[in-house]
Design a protein around this motif. Structure first.
Motif, PDB file in Angstrom:
ATOM      1  N   LEU A   1      52.804  47.194  44.540  1.00 53.92           N
ATOM      2  CA  LEU A   1      51.802  46.397  45.253  1.00 53.92           C
ATOM      3  C   LEU A   1      50.422  47.049  45.307  1.00 53.92           C
ATOM      4  O   LEU A   1      49.436  46.370  45.529  1.00 53.92           O
ATOM      5  CB  LEU A   1      52.287  46.110  46.668  1.00 53.92           C
ATOM      6  CG  LEU A   1      53.429  45.119  46.796  1.00 53.92           C
ATOM      7  CD1 LEU A   1      53.872  45.025  48.247  1.00 53.92           C
ATOM      8  CD2 LEU A   1      53.028  43.758  46.287  1.00 53.92           C
ATOM      9  N   VAL A   2      50.348  48.353  45.123  1.00 55.08           N
ATOM     10  CA  VAL A   2      49.069  49.045  45.277  1.00 55.08           C
ATOM     11  C   VAL A   2      48.013  48.559  44.275  1.00 55.08           C
ATOM     12  O   VAL A   2      46.892  48.229  44.682  1.00 55.08           O
ATOM     13  CB  VAL A   2      49.260  50.576  45.229  1.00 55.08           C
ATOM     14  CG1 VAL A   2      47.922  51.293  45.096  1.00 55.08           C
ATOM     15  CG2 VAL A   2      49.981  51.043  46.481  1.00 55.08           C
TER      16      VAL A   2
ATOM     17  N   VAL B   1      44.423  46.930  45.476  1.00 53.84           N
ATOM     18  CA  VAL B   1      43.172  47.641  45.197  1.00 53.84           C
ATOM     19  C   VAL B   1      42.224  46.737  44.411  1.00 53.84           C
ATOM     20  O   VAL B   1      41.024  46.658  44.708  1.00 53.84           O
ATOM     21  CB  VAL B   1      43.451  48.953  44.437  1.00 53.84           C
ATOM     22  CG1 VAL B   1      42.166  49.583  43.930  1.00 53.84           C
ATOM     23  CG2 VAL B   1      44.200  49.926  45.334  1.00 53.84           C
ATOM     24  N   MET B   2      42.744  46.038  43.418  1.00 53.90           N
ATOM     25  CA  MET B   2      41.903  45.132  42.633  1.00 53.90           C
ATOM     26  C   MET B   2      41.354  44.008  43.503  1.00 53.90           C
ATOM     27  O   MET B   2      40.186  43.611  43.360  1.00 53.90           O
ATOM     28  CB  MET B   2      42.698  44.570  41.455  1.00 53.90           C
ATOM     29  CG  MET B   2      42.957  45.607  40.381  1.00 53.90           C
ATOM     30  SD  MET B   2      44.076  45.066  39.072  1.00 53.90           S
ATOM     31  CE  MET B   2      43.405  43.507  38.610  1.00 53.90           C
ATOM     32  N   ALA B   3      42.164  43.495  44.415  1.00 56.97           N
ATOM     33  CA  ALA B   3      41.710  42.430  45.307  1.00 56.97           C
ATOM     34  C   ALA B   3      40.592  42.920  46.222  1.00 56.97           C
ATOM     35  O   ALA B   3      39.604  42.213  46.446  1.00 56.97           O
ATOM     36  CB  ALA B   3      42.879  41.903  46.129  1.00 56.97           C
ATOM     37  N   VAL B   4      40.722  44.129  46.731  1.00 61.10           N
ATOM     38  CA  VAL B   4      39.689  44.685  47.608  1.00 61.10           C
ATOM     39  C   VAL B   4      38.379  44.851  46.852  1.00 61.10           C
ATOM     40  O   VAL B   4      37.305  44.477  47.350  1.00 61.10           O
ATOM     41  CB  VAL B   4      40.161  46.032  48.210  1.00 61.10           C
ATOM     42  CG1 VAL B   4      39.008  46.761  48.874  1.00 61.10           C
ATOM     43  CG2 VAL B   4      41.293  45.799  49.193  1.00 61.10           C
ATOM     44  N   PHE B   5      38.434  45.385  45.633  1.00 64.28           N
ATOM     45  CA  PHE B   5      37.207  45.539  44.838  1.00 64.28           C
ATOM     46  C   PHE B   5      36.609  44.188  44.477  1.00 64.28           C
ATOM     47  O   PHE B   5      35.389  44.023  44.480  1.00 64.28           O
ATOM     48  CB  PHE B   5      37.478  46.363  43.574  1.00 64.28           C
ATOM     49  CG  PHE B   5      37.525  47.834  43.835  1.00 64.28           C
ATOM     50  CD1 PHE B   5      36.430  48.511  44.344  1.00 64.28           C
ATOM     51  CD2 PHE B   5      38.674  48.558  43.579  1.00 64.28           C
ATOM     52  CE1 PHE B   5      36.477  49.878  44.592  1.00 64.28           C
ATOM     53  CE2 PHE B   5      38.736  49.913  43.822  1.00 64.28           C
ATOM     54  CZ  PHE B   5      37.632  50.578  44.329  1.00 64.28           C
ATOM     55  N   PHE B   6      37.449  43.206  44.165  1.00 63.89           N
ATOM     56  CA  PHE B   6      36.954  41.878  43.833  1.00 63.89           C
ATOM     57  C   PHE B   6      36.262  41.241  45.026  1.00 63.89           C
ATOM     58  O   PHE B   6      35.184  40.656  44.882  1.00 63.89           O
ATOM     59  CB  PHE B   6      38.107  40.998  43.354  1.00 63.89           C
ATOM     60  CG  PHE B   6      37.672  39.635  42.916  1.00 63.89           C
ATOM     61  CD1 PHE B   6      36.972  39.467  41.741  1.00 63.89           C
ATOM     62  CD2 PHE B   6      37.965  38.527  43.689  1.00 63.89           C
ATOM     63  CE1 PHE B   6      36.571  38.207  41.334  1.00 63.89           C
ATOM     64  CE2 PHE B   6      37.568  37.267  43.292  1.00 63.89           C
ATOM     65  CZ  PHE B   6      36.871  37.099  42.111  1.00 63.89           C
TER      66      PHE B   6
END
Length: 59
Positions: free
Chosen positions: A7-8, A12-17
């Motif tokens: 899940l990490v 992480v990609m969602a947070v940066f997006f």
């Protein structure tokens, strides 16, 4: 614990997006909008003049 490592990366990609989208939305308009619009208008006018001169020069 394999589910955590699975899940990490998406989290992480969602947070940066989300951060990217927030940054784009915040930088729209504001104090630099007129300057950015003028730069775009100048670039478009320059491209149009080149297009017109190549059209009249080539015919």
């Amino acid at each position: 614990m394999e589910y955590v490592s699975a899940l990490v990366p998406p989290v992480v990609m969602a947070v940066f997006f989300i951060g990217l989208i927030v940054t784009i939305v915040k930088t729209q308009g504001g104090a630099n909008k007129a300057k950015e619009d003028a730069a775009v208008d100048a670039a478009l006018a320059g491209a149009e003049s080149v297009h017109q001169s190549s059209k009249t020069g080539g015919a």
